[in-house]
Each structure stands twice: as C-alpha cells, then as structure tokens.
Motif scaffolding. Structure first.
Motif, mmCIF file in Angstrom:
data_model
loop_
_atom_site.group_PDB
_atom_site.id
_atom_site.type_symbol
_atom_site.label_atom_id
_atom_site.label_comp_id
_atom_site.label_asym_id
_atom_site.label_seq_id
_atom_site.Cartn_x
_atom_site.Cartn_y
_atom_site.Cartn_z
ATOM 1 N N VAL A 80 0.076 1.917 0.945
ATOM 2 C CA VAL A 80 0.717 1.727 -0.708
ATOM 3 C C VAL A 80 1.693 2.499 -0.528
ATOM 4 C CG1 VAL A 80 -1.765 1.198 -1.214
ATOM 5 C CG2 VAL A 80 -1.133 3.623 -1.197
ATOM 6 N N GLN A 81 2.082 3.629 0.274
ATOM 7 C CA GLN A 81 3.410 4.415 0.108
ATOM 8 C C GLN A 81 4.485 3.613 0.588
ATOM 9 O OE1 GLN A 81 2.535 7.575 2.852
ATOM 10 N NE2 GLN A 81 0.892 8.690 1.031
ATOM 11 N N GLN B 159 -3.622 4.529 2.523
ATOM 12 C CA GLN B 159 -2.441 5.356 1.895
ATOM 13 C C GLN B 159 -0.867 5.102 2.607
ATOM 14 O OE1 GLN B 159 -4.206 9.292 2.583
ATOM 15 N NE2 GLN B 159 -5.407 9.412 0.642
ATOM 16 N N TYR B 160 -1.067 5.102 3.832
ATOM 17 C CA TYR B 160 0.065 4.795 4.410
ATOM 18 C C TYR B 160 0.817 3.396 3.891
ATOM 19 C CZ TYR B 160 3.067 4.262 8.608
ATOM 20 O OH TYR B 160 4.305 3.966 9.510
ATOM 21 N N TYR C 72 -4.756 -0.232 -7.353
ATOM 22 C CA TYR C 72 -3.610 -1.277 -7.135
ATOM 23 C C TYR C 72 -4.146 -2.769 -7.252
ATOM 24 C CZ TYR C 72 -0.938 2.664 -5.092
ATOM 25 O OH TYR C 72 -0.590 3.998 -4.941
ATOM 26 N N ASN D 98 -10.838 2.291 2.682
ATOM 27 C CA ASN D 98 -9.517 1.508 2.311
ATOM 28 C C ASN D 98 -9.713 1.376 0.828
ATOM 29 O OD1 ASN D 98 -10.131 -0.715 5.058
ATOM 30 N ND2 ASN D 98 -8.972 1.231 5.000
ATOM 31 N N ASN E 91 -11.265 2.747 -1.561
ATOM 32 C CA ASN E 91 -10.915 4.291 -2.585
ATOM 33 C C ASN E 91 -9.553 4.110 -2.854
ATOM 34 O OD1 ASN E 91 -13.760 4.863 -1.979
ATOM 35 N ND2 ASN E 91 -13.263 6.505 -0.750
ATOM 36 N N VAL E 92 -8.480 3.903 -1.799
ATOM 37 C CA VAL E 92 -7.214 3.864 -2.145
ATOM 38 C C VAL E 92 -6.732 2.696 -2.909
ATOM 39 C CG1 VAL E 92 -4.916 4.194 -1.045
ATOM 40 C CG2 VAL E 92 -6.844 5.543 -0.171
ATOM 41 N N GLU F 201 -9.036 5.643 4.524
ATOM 42 C CA GLU F 201 -8.129 6.106 3.369
ATOM 43 C C GLU F 201 -6.622 6.259 4.088
ATOM 44 O OE1 GLU F 201 -11.481 8.409 0.488
ATOM 45 O OE2 GLU F 201 -10.227 9.657 2.173
ATOM 46 N N LEU F 202 -6.679 7.054 5.147
ATOM 47 C CA LEU F 202 -5.344 7.249 5.795
ATOM 48 C C LEU F 202 -4.559 6.067 5.990
ATOM 49 C CD1 LEU F 202 -5.949 9.888 8.488
ATOM 50 C CD2 LEU F 202 -4.951 10.140 6.344
ATOM 51 N N LYS G 130 -12.257 8.811 5.890
ATOM 52 C CA LYS G 130 -11.115 9.409 5.808
ATOM 53 C C LYS G 130 -9.993 8.369 6.654
ATOM 54 C CE LYS G 130 -8.476 13.450 6.421
ATOM 55 N NZ LYS G 130 -8.518 14.856 7.115
ATOM 56 N N PRO H 267 3.815 -1.016 -2.083
ATOM 57 C CA PRO H 267 2.857 -0.670 -2.995
ATOM 58 C C PRO H 267 2.516 -1.943 -4.009
ATOM 59 C CG PRO H 267 4.976 0.122 -3.855
ATOM 60 C CD PRO H 267 5.246 -0.363 -2.211
#
Length: 272
Positions: A71-72, A68-69, A105, A98, A100-101, A64-65, A61, A75
């Motif tokens: 790619v938001q 996610q930060y 992309y 890392n 997983n997200v 992932e956090l 996680k 991107p």
C-alpha cells in the motif's frame, strides 16, 4: 502420534512438535500431559489444545509487513491475494495480517480485490492457475499480487511472464528462498519477508530447557489457539527488497552474494 508415543515411552522431559495437521496434533498434547510432559508447538500452532508454549515467527506481522509494503507503493489498484494452504494455521494468520492493513483501502474503494484464493498444501501449481484465472478475469489489469510464500510468488511470476507482465506487477512472498532473492535482484519479485531460522531454533531450544527445568517462561505475547492463550516466543522478522537485501540477507550469511546475484551482470553486483 506414534513417534510422540515412542518418545514419551523413552521418558523425554519436553516434546517439541511441528504439527502437520494443526488440530489432529492435539492428541499428542493430551498424551504428553498424561505423563507430565510439557509440549511446545514449534513453527506452527497446535490448535484447540492445552499447549505449553508456542515458538514461531509472528505470522500476522508477516502478513502486515507484506501489505504495508504494497500500500505504500500502490495505494490504489487491482490486487490478487494468493493464500497458503487452508489446512495450515500460519496461512490463516498471514491472511489476517494482510487484511489488517488492506481493509480500510478495500472499504474506501481504493483497492479492488480481483481474486482472493487459497492454495491447498501451498501448491505452486494451484497458485499458477489462480493467477492465470485472475489475469484473464481482469483483462491483465492487475497491479499487485500478495502471496503467502515465495513458492507461490514464483508461480505468480511465471503466469505474469506468459502475459509480458513480469516485473510490472508488484509481487510479495515469504521466507527469502534463494529463487525469490534472485527474482528480487532481477526485478521480477518486489519483496519477501525474511525470518531468521537460527533465531527460531535458538528460541526453541531455550524454551525447551526452561520448561524441562520447570522454570517460568519469559514472554510478552500470547496467541489464542481456540482453547487458551498460549505463551508465545516470536523472534523478529524483516521485510526485504532490492534496497536492503545485501545487508539483511547476504551480510548476515543467510545467502551468498554469488548465489543471489548469479543471473545479474557482475558490474551490477553490490560493492563489498
């Protein structure tokens, strides 16, 4: 191992082990189980062993956090990934998070991985060299640097500063180290992942007491360690950037306002 043998000779009821080497620590589990003592892997997993419980933060996680930060906000672009030490299972889990997200992309061509490197023993010196090499190879065209720990982030920022890119490249970290918190409010580092250590230690103590009493563990997740699905107790974690650092890091007492904002003019400090 000698420390564990000494404790077992003193007839302890539970062993809490923070393994330096994820696989070598399996010997401790075997020796403890020979005398009926349960073992908790704390902070890091003991691999390929019959571990009774795992108390840590969810490192997948964490990864992932971070991603996610990124790619938001970015991107599309060139990414560098600086992983921790390959000898540490947590580093592998963060990288798993890392990817997983990031995978979709990367597969679509939106994100290009300029460099994807391990940093043995979580060495900032190695991270510095990897960052310098990535900047050279890409002609300084790097948009994001995902690092597995704030110490690696600091090294990456050092390399960016040498090229006049400090604050222009999104850099992630983990642990909310004081230097990273300062870098965040100064605009040099974008984010870190905060893991409340007090919650982790409380979970460790509660789990040890439960096992010592022979009671059933309460858990909702398991983590596979190469041998079994180990019952896992994983306290919450938080993505922290400039927007929430006061509420998450300072108001909770983890860091002091005057320490975090030391290098920022007082007129720009948050109102208490």
């Amino acid at each position: 191992v000698p420390q564990a043998e000494n404790l077992l000779a003193q007839k302890v009821n539970v062993l809490i082990v923070v393994p330096q080497d994820a696989e070598a620590a399996g010997v401790i589990v075997s020796k403890a189980h020979e005398v009926g003592v349960p073992v908790i892997a704390y902070d890091r997993m003991i691999m390929k062993a019959d571990v009774d419980a795992y108390v840590s933060f969810d490192s997948v996680k964490v990864g992932e956090l971070m991603a996610q930060y990124c790619v938001q906000r970015v991107p599309r672009g060139n990414y560098v990934i600086l992983k921790g030490g390959p000898e540490d299972n947590n580093a592998h889990l963060v990288y798993e998070g890392n990817m997983n997200v990031l995978k979709k992309y990367i597969d679509s061509g939106a994100i290009h991985i300029v460099a994807d490197q391990w940093c043995e023993n979580w060495s900032p010196e190695i991270a510095l060299k990897h960052t310098e090499n990535a900047l050279t190879a890409s002609g300084n065209k790097v948009d994001v640097i995902i690092t597995g720990w704030d110490g690696l982030a600091g090294a990456a920022i050092q390399a960016l500063a040498a090229q006049g890119l400090e604050g222009k490249v999104l850099v992630t970290g983990q642990d909310a180290d004081l230097s990273a918190c300062q870098a965040i409010v100064e605009g040099k580092q974008a984010m870190t992942v905060y893991k409340p250590l007090s919650e982790l230690s409380k979970a460790g103590i509660d789990t040890a007491i439960t096992l010592a009493r022979g009671e059933k563990l309460s858990y909702t997740k398991t983590v596979f360690n190469g041998y079994k699905d180990v019952p896992a107790i994983l306290p919450d974690i938080y993505a922290v950037d400039k927007s929430n650092i006061y509420d998450v890091i300072i108001k909770t007492g983890f860091r002091k306002l005057e320490d975090v904002y030391r290098n920022v003019p007082k007129s720009m400090w948050p109102k208490q």
